[in-house]
Design a protein around this motif. Sequence first.
Motif, PDB file in Angstrom:
ATOM      1  N   ARG A 314     -12.222 -17.183  24.213  1.00 44.52           N
ATOM      2  CA  ARG A 314     -12.691 -18.531  24.750  1.00 44.52           C
ATOM      3  C   ARG A 314     -13.970 -18.598  24.201  1.00 44.52           C
ATOM      4  O   ARG A 314     -14.742 -19.669  23.782  1.00 44.52           O
ATOM      5  N   ASN A 315     -14.775 -17.495  24.154  1.00 43.22           N
ATOM      6  CA  ASN A 315     -16.215 -17.676  23.720  1.00 43.22           C
ATOM      7  C   ASN A 315     -16.349 -18.110  22.308  1.00 43.22           C
ATOM      8  O   ASN A 315     -17.018 -18.752  21.778  1.00 43.22           O
ATOM      9  N   ILE A 328      -6.671 -18.035  23.250  1.00 46.01           N
ATOM     10  CA  ILE A 328      -5.665 -17.335  23.916  1.00 46.01           C
ATOM     11  C   ILE A 328      -6.225 -16.920  25.257  1.00 46.01           C
ATOM     12  O   ILE A 328      -7.282 -16.455  25.516  1.00 46.01           O
ATOM     13  N   GLY A 329      -5.466 -17.016  26.423  1.00 41.10           N
ATOM     14  CA  GLY A 329      -5.766 -16.353  27.769  1.00 41.10           C
ATOM     15  C   GLY A 329      -5.543 -17.605  28.553  1.00 41.10           C
ATOM     16  O   GLY A 329      -4.948 -18.206  28.813  1.00 41.10           O
ATOM     17  N   LEU A 330      -6.259 -16.998  30.057  1.00 38.81           N
ATOM     18  CA  LEU A 330      -5.941 -17.932  31.320  1.00 38.81           C
ATOM     19  C   LEU A 330      -6.050 -19.290  31.038  1.00 38.81           C
ATOM     20  O   LEU A 330      -5.174 -20.191  31.525  1.00 38.81           O
ATOM     21  N   GLY A 332      -6.240 -20.634  28.063  1.00 38.26           N
ATOM     22  CA  GLY A 332      -5.694 -21.101  26.634  1.00 38.26           C
ATOM     23  C   GLY A 332      -4.328 -20.746  26.454  1.00 38.26           C
ATOM     24  O   GLY A 332      -3.456 -21.297  27.592  1.00 38.26           O
ATOM     25  N   ILE A 345     -12.837  -8.005  20.438  1.00 40.63           N
ATOM     26  CA  ILE A 345     -12.653  -8.660  21.777  1.00 40.63           C
ATOM     27  C   ILE A 345     -12.899  -7.479  22.926  1.00 40.63           C
ATOM     28  O   ILE A 345     -12.541  -6.419  22.847  1.00 40.63           O
TER      29      ILE A 345
HETATM   30  C1  LIG Z   1     -12.870 -19.427  34.273  1.00 40.76           C
HETATM   31  C2  LIG Z   1     -12.681 -18.902  33.068  1.00 40.76           C
HETATM   32  C3  LIG Z   1     -11.667 -18.888  32.336  1.00 40.76           C
HETATM   33  C4  LIG Z   1     -11.848 -18.002  30.973  1.00 40.76           C
HETATM   34  N1  LIG Z   1     -10.559 -18.348  30.300  1.00 40.76           N
HETATM   35  C5  LIG Z   1     -10.668 -17.580  29.080  1.00 40.76           C
HETATM   36  C6  LIG Z   1      -9.460 -17.275  28.068  1.00 40.76           C
HETATM   37  O1  LIG Z   1      -8.536 -18.213  28.396  1.00 40.76           O
HETATM   38  N2  LIG Z   1      -9.511 -16.916  27.201  1.00 40.76           N
HETATM   39  C7  LIG Z   1     -10.487 -15.857  26.680  1.00 40.76           C
HETATM   40  O2  LIG Z   1     -10.650 -15.315  25.929  1.00 40.76           O
HETATM   41  N3  LIG Z   1     -11.643 -15.922  27.781  1.00 40.76           N
HETATM   42  C8  LIG Z   1     -11.801 -16.663  28.883  1.00 40.76           C
HETATM   43  N4  LIG Z   1     -12.831 -16.575  29.310  1.00 40.76           N
HETATM   44  C9  LIG Z   1     -13.909 -15.876  29.085  1.00 40.76           C
HETATM   45  C10 LIG Z   1     -13.881 -14.528  29.404  1.00 40.76           C
HETATM   46  O3  LIG Z   1     -14.230 -14.032  30.746  1.00 40.76           O
HETATM   47  C11 LIG Z   1     -14.839 -13.604  28.293  1.00 40.76           C
HETATM   48  O4  LIG Z   1     -16.068 -13.993  28.487  1.00 40.76           O
HETATM   49  C12 LIG Z   1     -14.371 -13.910  26.803  1.00 40.76           C
HETATM   50  O5  LIG Z   1     -12.795 -13.571  26.682  1.00 40.76           O
HETATM   51  C13 LIG Z   1     -15.267 -12.834  25.967  1.00 40.76           C
HETATM   52  O6  LIG Z   1     -14.833 -12.982  24.759  1.00 40.76           O
HETATM   53  P1  LIG Z   1     -15.110 -11.976  23.553  1.00 40.76           P
HETATM   54  O7  LIG Z   1     -14.257 -10.783  23.953  1.00 40.76           O
HETATM   55  O8  LIG Z   1     -14.977 -12.531  22.375  1.00 40.76           O
HETATM   56  O9  LIG Z   1     -16.606 -11.885  23.555  1.00 40.76           O
HETATM   57  P2  LIG Z   1     -17.777 -10.790  24.184  1.00 40.76           P
HETATM   58  O10 LIG Z   1     -17.812 -10.478  25.585  1.00 40.76           O
HETATM   59  O11 LIG Z   1     -19.037 -10.802  23.669  1.00 40.76           O
HETATM   60  O12 LIG Z   1     -17.050  -9.284  23.525  1.00 40.76           O
HETATM   61  C14 LIG Z   1     -17.348  -8.883  22.148  1.00 40.76           C
HETATM   62  C15 LIG Z   1     -16.850  -7.599  21.939  1.00 40.76           C
HETATM   63  O13 LIG Z   1     -16.989  -7.378  20.701  1.00 40.76           O
HETATM   64  C16 LIG Z   1     -17.339  -5.834  20.381  1.00 40.76           C
HETATM   65  N5  LIG Z   1     -17.983  -5.831  19.282  1.00 40.76           N
HETATM   66  C17 LIG Z   1     -19.063  -6.249  18.646  1.00 40.76           C
HETATM   67  N6  LIG Z   1     -19.600  -6.235  17.676  1.00 40.76           N
HETATM   68  C18 LIG Z   1     -18.502  -5.496  16.981  1.00 40.76           C
HETATM   69  C19 LIG Z   1     -18.098  -4.989  15.825  1.00 40.76           C
HETATM   70  N7  LIG Z   1     -18.952  -5.197  14.655  1.00 40.76           N
HETATM   71  N8  LIG Z   1     -16.999  -4.318  15.735  1.00 40.76           N
HETATM   72  C20 LIG Z   1     -15.957  -3.943  16.598  1.00 40.76           C
HETATM   73  N9  LIG Z   1     -16.232  -4.625  17.905  1.00 40.76           N
HETATM   74  C21 LIG Z   1     -17.315  -5.258  17.968  1.00 40.76           C
HETATM   75  C22 LIG Z   1     -18.123  -5.798  21.619  1.00 40.76           C
HETATM   76  O14 LIG Z   1     -18.273  -4.400  21.888  1.00 40.76           O
HETATM   77  C23 LIG Z   1     -17.496  -6.680  22.975  1.00 40.76           C
HETATM   78  O15 LIG Z   1     -16.485  -5.599  23.430  1.00 40.76           O
HETATM   79  C24 LIG Z   1     -12.849 -17.272  30.725  1.00 40.76           C
HETATM   80  C25 LIG Z   1     -13.669 -17.195  31.699  1.00 40.76           C
HETATM   81  C26 LIG Z   1     -13.703 -18.040  32.780  1.00 40.76           C
HETATM   82  C27 LIG Z   1     -15.040 -17.629  33.742  1.00 40.76           C
END
Ligand SMILES: Cc1cc2nc3c(=O)[nH]c(=O)nc-3n(C[C@H](O)[C@H](O)[C@H](O)COP(=O)(O)OP(=O)(O)OC[C@H]3O[C@@H](n4cnc5c(N)ncnc54)[C@H](O)[C@@H]3O)c2cc1C
Length: 412
Positions: A314-315, A328-330, A332, A345
């Motif tokens: 989602r981010n 993808i996700g809750l 999505g 991720i």
């Molecule tokens: C009500 C609600 C509903 C939500 N619904 C969804 C949903 O449906 N789907 C969803 O996905 N999220 C959803 N979220 C958001 C969810 O809580 C997370 O914030 C989101 O999934 C985090 O996205 P991310 O892992 O891409 O980013 P981040 O949390 O920023 O994580 C990035 C990751 O990448 C890693 N990383 C960074 N650089 C590198 C690199 N160069 N190589 C390898 N790894 C690296 C980091 O260590 C970290 O683990 C929802 C949130 C709420 C509150």
Amino acid sequence: MTDVVPDTHAREGRIIAESNPARTIELLLEDLAAHGLLYQNFPEDPAARITLHNAAPLRQGNSLRGALTGRAVWVVAELEQNTIRHITLELLGKGNELAAAIQGELAAILIGGPRAASVAHHLPALAAYGAERIYMAADPALEHYTTEGYTAVLVRAIQTYAPSIVLLGSTADGRDLAPRVAARLNLGLTGDCIDLAIDEQHRLVQYKPAFGGSIISFILSNTTPAMATLRPGMLHAAQPDFARTADIIPLPTDHIAEQIRTTIVERTYRDTGVAELESAKIILGVGMGMGAPAAYAPLRQLAHLLHAAIGATRNVTDQGWLPKQIQIGLTGRAIAPRLYLALGIRGAAEHIAGIRKAGYIVSINKNKRAPIFRHSNLAVVGDVHELLPILIARLEEMGFDNLPSPNNYASE
Ligand SMILES: Cc1cc2nc3c(=O)[nH]c(=O)nc-3n(C[C@H](O)[C@H](O)[C@H](O)COP(=O)(O)OP(=O)(O)OC[C@H]3O[C@@H](n4cnc5c(N)ncnc54)[C@H](O)[C@@H]3O)c2cc1C
């Protein structure tokens, strides 16, 4: 709601934490090969999206399994660009199990325009995937989905034939149609279920994630028919058998045009990658760790080599870096590929909610304590920007750029 259970879905598989990136990729490829996950090893998957140009002609007359009116499980079929959506096949697969459990019949409801290409063409496939009876409404006014037209047809059909269970996909159209029909008929509706079962008392148990996906609640309906929408990607389609036949029952469509207040001026389809997400055997999940779109070139190259679809957290979609439709996700989509490759991720619970049905999960994250690792069959500690180019180069060396798409048969 009758009960809740904690939703523990940890996989906690093998970890690769090598300092040498080339060695990391060798170990990763060895692991995928050992699990039969490099796509040329995949057996033909009949549950993939289908078009029906080669379908056998439907024979009339069929012996119904229970054939008690009021004991029927109905699946409302959904078409998209002249193709039966995969969720319909998933619902037929589950409907088959439910119908067997209540010793009833499985029926599909097919609503569409009268042109051969748009509706009647789909009858053989619905029968092949398990429908014993097909209620069909074909009318020019029903060529495209409208709330009023489809509601009118479905409400009248339910009133006439009194099924015991009515299932729709939790898609844009399904989420629009189901509540409207439920409200018209004063029925309960459980939206966005992830599974269904029949209990000892022959009631439909509807499983629905609650509290951010951390528990699964069991819901029973106290109105009949029990109505539910099911999240795409959570269930499996049955093995199709094109020798199967179904009884075709036409549904009345008189005065339907008068009830439709919506005028469809134009329909456009954007290539958002959604279709691929529903049927892909390999999906690459893009997280914030992949960086901004300027860094996506290796991602697209990898998707091309593996014939993989792309999904995102989602981010990422909130940033507008990839389309919202492939989140993808809750909040999505739920996905069920053979292989999910999570790239950068974190593994938030909301994301994990959408990947539970993935066959094998490989994640690459540079943080060895990333939560995604607890949900992965193979956890690779490393930097995606460093590892992807090596992976791509190795796949090219292995001849992956010359292999035909495993999905070709689905889009002839
Ligand atoms: C009500 C609600 C509903 C939500 N619904 C969804 C949903 O449906 N789907 C969803 O996905 N999220 C959803 N979220 C958001 C969810 O809580 C997370 O914030 C989101 O999934 C985090 O996205 P991310 O892992 O891409 O980013 P981040 O949390 O920023 O994580 C990035 C990751 O990448 C890693 N990383 C960074 N650089 C590198 C690199 N160069 N190589 C390898 N790894 C690296 C980091 O260590 C970290 O683990 C929802 C949130 C709420 C509150």
